[in-house]
Motif scaffolding. Sequence first.
Motif, mmCIF file in Angstrom:
data_model
loop_
_atom_site.group_PDB
_atom_site.id
_atom_site.type_symbol
_atom_site.label_atom_id
_atom_site.label_comp_id
_atom_site.label_asym_id
_atom_site.label_seq_id
_atom_site.Cartn_x
_atom_site.Cartn_y
_atom_site.Cartn_z
ATOM 1 N N MET A 58 0.765 -1.073 -0.068
ATOM 2 C CA MET A 58 -0.005 0.189 0.075
ATOM 3 C C MET A 58 0.734 1.113 -0.086
ATOM 4 O O MET A 58 1.967 1.127 0.252
ATOM 5 C CB MET A 58 -0.832 -0.085 1.202
ATOM 6 C CG MET A 58 -1.665 -1.156 1.530
ATOM 7 S SD MET A 58 -2.727 -1.651 0.251
ATOM 8 C CE MET A 58 -4.266 -0.525 0.451
ATOM 9 N N ARG A 59 0.179 2.421 -0.284
ATOM 10 C CA ARG A 59 1.029 3.541 -0.258
ATOM 11 C C ARG A 59 1.317 4.115 1.171
ATOM 12 O O ARG A 59 0.583 3.527 2.060
ATOM 13 C CB ARG A 59 0.126 4.833 -1.012
ATOM 14 C CG ARG A 59 0.069 4.623 -2.412
ATOM 15 C CD ARG A 59 -1.064 5.527 -3.232
ATOM 16 N NE ARG A 59 -2.399 5.121 -2.798
ATOM 17 C CZ ARG A 59 -3.383 5.447 -3.339
ATOM 18 N NH1 ARG A 59 -3.124 6.250 -4.358
ATOM 19 N NH2 ARG A 59 -4.508 5.083 -3.070
ATOM 20 N N GLU A 60 2.293 5.165 1.510
ATOM 21 C CA GLU A 60 2.489 5.687 2.753
ATOM 22 C C GLU A 60 1.235 6.043 3.137
ATOM 23 O O GLU A 60 0.571 6.935 2.983
ATOM 24 C CB GLU A 60 3.696 6.731 2.569
ATOM 25 C CG GLU A 60 5.068 6.348 2.548
ATOM 26 C CD GLU A 60 5.999 7.527 2.641
ATOM 27 O OE1 GLU A 60 5.346 8.634 2.648
ATOM 28 O OE2 GLU A 60 7.143 7.184 2.186
ATOM 29 N N GLY A 61 1.176 5.619 4.659
ATOM 30 C CA GLY A 61 -0.187 6.033 5.585
ATOM 31 C C GLY A 61 -1.503 5.373 5.171
ATOM 32 O O GLY A 61 -2.403 5.831 5.745
ATOM 33 N N GLU A 62 -1.555 4.644 3.915
ATOM 34 C CA GLU A 62 -2.685 4.077 3.595
ATOM 35 C C GLU A 62 -3.411 3.341 4.568
ATOM 36 O O GLU A 62 -4.670 3.393 5.034
ATOM 37 C CB GLU A 62 -2.621 3.620 2.179
ATOM 38 C CG GLU A 62 -4.038 3.391 1.515
ATOM 39 C CD GLU A 62 -3.873 3.151 0.151
ATOM 40 O OE1 GLU A 62 -4.879 3.787 -0.648
ATOM 41 O OE2 GLU A 62 -2.753 2.912 -0.431
ATOM 42 N N PRO A 63 -2.921 2.280 5.227
ATOM 43 C CA PRO A 63 -3.611 1.550 6.217
ATOM 44 C C PRO A 63 -4.150 2.250 7.355
ATOM 45 O O PRO A 63 -5.178 1.841 7.791
ATOM 46 C CB PRO A 63 -2.431 0.337 6.633
ATOM 47 C CG PRO A 63 -1.356 0.252 5.346
ATOM 48 C CD PRO A 63 -1.398 1.509 4.900
ATOM 49 N N GLU A 64 -3.377 3.325 7.646
ATOM 50 C CA GLU A 64 -3.921 4.043 8.927
ATOM 51 C C GLU A 64 -5.231 4.806 8.656
ATOM 52 O O GLU A 64 -6.109 5.098 9.341
ATOM 53 C CB GLU A 64 -2.797 5.025 9.436
ATOM 54 C CG GLU A 64 -1.615 4.513 10.012
ATOM 55 C CD GLU A 64 -0.720 3.667 9.138
ATOM 56 O OE1 GLU A 64 0.057 2.969 9.647
ATOM 57 O OE2 GLU A 64 -0.869 4.086 8.030
ATOM 58 N N ARG A 65 -5.045 5.517 7.191
ATOM 59 C CA ARG A 65 -6.198 6.129 6.688
ATOM 60 C C ARG A 65 -7.442 5.210 6.716
ATOM 61 O O ARG A 65 -8.793 5.879 6.917
ATOM 62 C CB ARG A 65 -5.930 6.543 5.307
ATOM 63 C CG ARG A 65 -5.289 7.960 5.462
ATOM 64 C CD ARG A 65 -5.025 8.873 4.009
ATOM 65 N NE ARG A 65 -4.744 8.084 3.009
ATOM 66 C CZ ARG A 65 -3.182 7.843 2.639
ATOM 67 N NH1 ARG A 65 -2.425 8.674 3.517
ATOM 68 N NH2 ARG A 65 -2.999 7.391 1.588
#
Length: 303
Positions: A58-65
């Motif tokens: 995934m892209r940077e920060g995507e799981p958190e979003r």
Amino acid sequence: MVDYKKVIEDAVDKIKNECKGKTIIALSGGVDSSVCAVIAHRAIGEDLVPIFVDTGFMREGEPERIMDVFGDMNLEVIDARDRFIEAVEGVSDPEEKRKIIGETFIRVFEEKAKEVGARYLIQGTIYPDRIESEGGIKSHHNVGGLPINIEFEGIVEPIADLYKDEVRIVARELGLPEEISERMPFPGPGLAVRIVGEVTREKLEVVKRANRIVEEELDEFGPWQAFAAVLEKGTGVKGDVRVHGWIIAVRAVESRDGMTASPVEMPWENLRRISSRIAAEIPDVARVVYDITPKPPATIEYE
């Protein structure tokens, strides 16, 4: 004229009729799976088990979003980062890579299904996925990339007849936030298909950082899709020292439904800034190129 309220009603009925009992939904946070999740929740309520698989692609920060947006749906997150990168280790062929990723997804979902007693899987497959997979263009992980032997009693695809622009209309009709309804398309296999050849942890780190820069710099243009891909290595010079670093391709396109696409005519200053940032902020990058090939003959993604 299409009645999208009726489209939603039909999708709800389809899920009610085909999913009996606990059902897993593959939720990536993209508009397709998000639309399916909201519709499925209307249809079967507490019997729905939303699963987000963190593949590491995934892209940077995507799981958190994704966790922030869907946390109130009792979203379950499965950390499978090591499992996915180990599965594609040493694999360079794009089709083989896609099929391995598709099978790994299914096996993860099967394991979770046994744990929660689910017999059905809902996917956000849309019409272009089917066309490209069945036409031999490329195997989408959720269509042509699926293994032959699957333990689910049924795989349900409630929006499989819709194009991307139609899915966005449904998302707005459902009241999904703009960050979801207007989200740029992102491939199911993730950044693994924005790396030409073998996927390594080094390449993943480079492509994540390059993608973030491209999205930040092109946000004002609002392209249909924009991203960076890692190609091969090339010779460059940094600080009067020869380097053999990664070549990054930047791609930005306009499209309606993803079946055809045209490159964005980017102002020179914007291209220069993107190139300068990527080369300066990522030490292992030697050069940056801009892809101006339409679809066809190219596809939008690189693999």
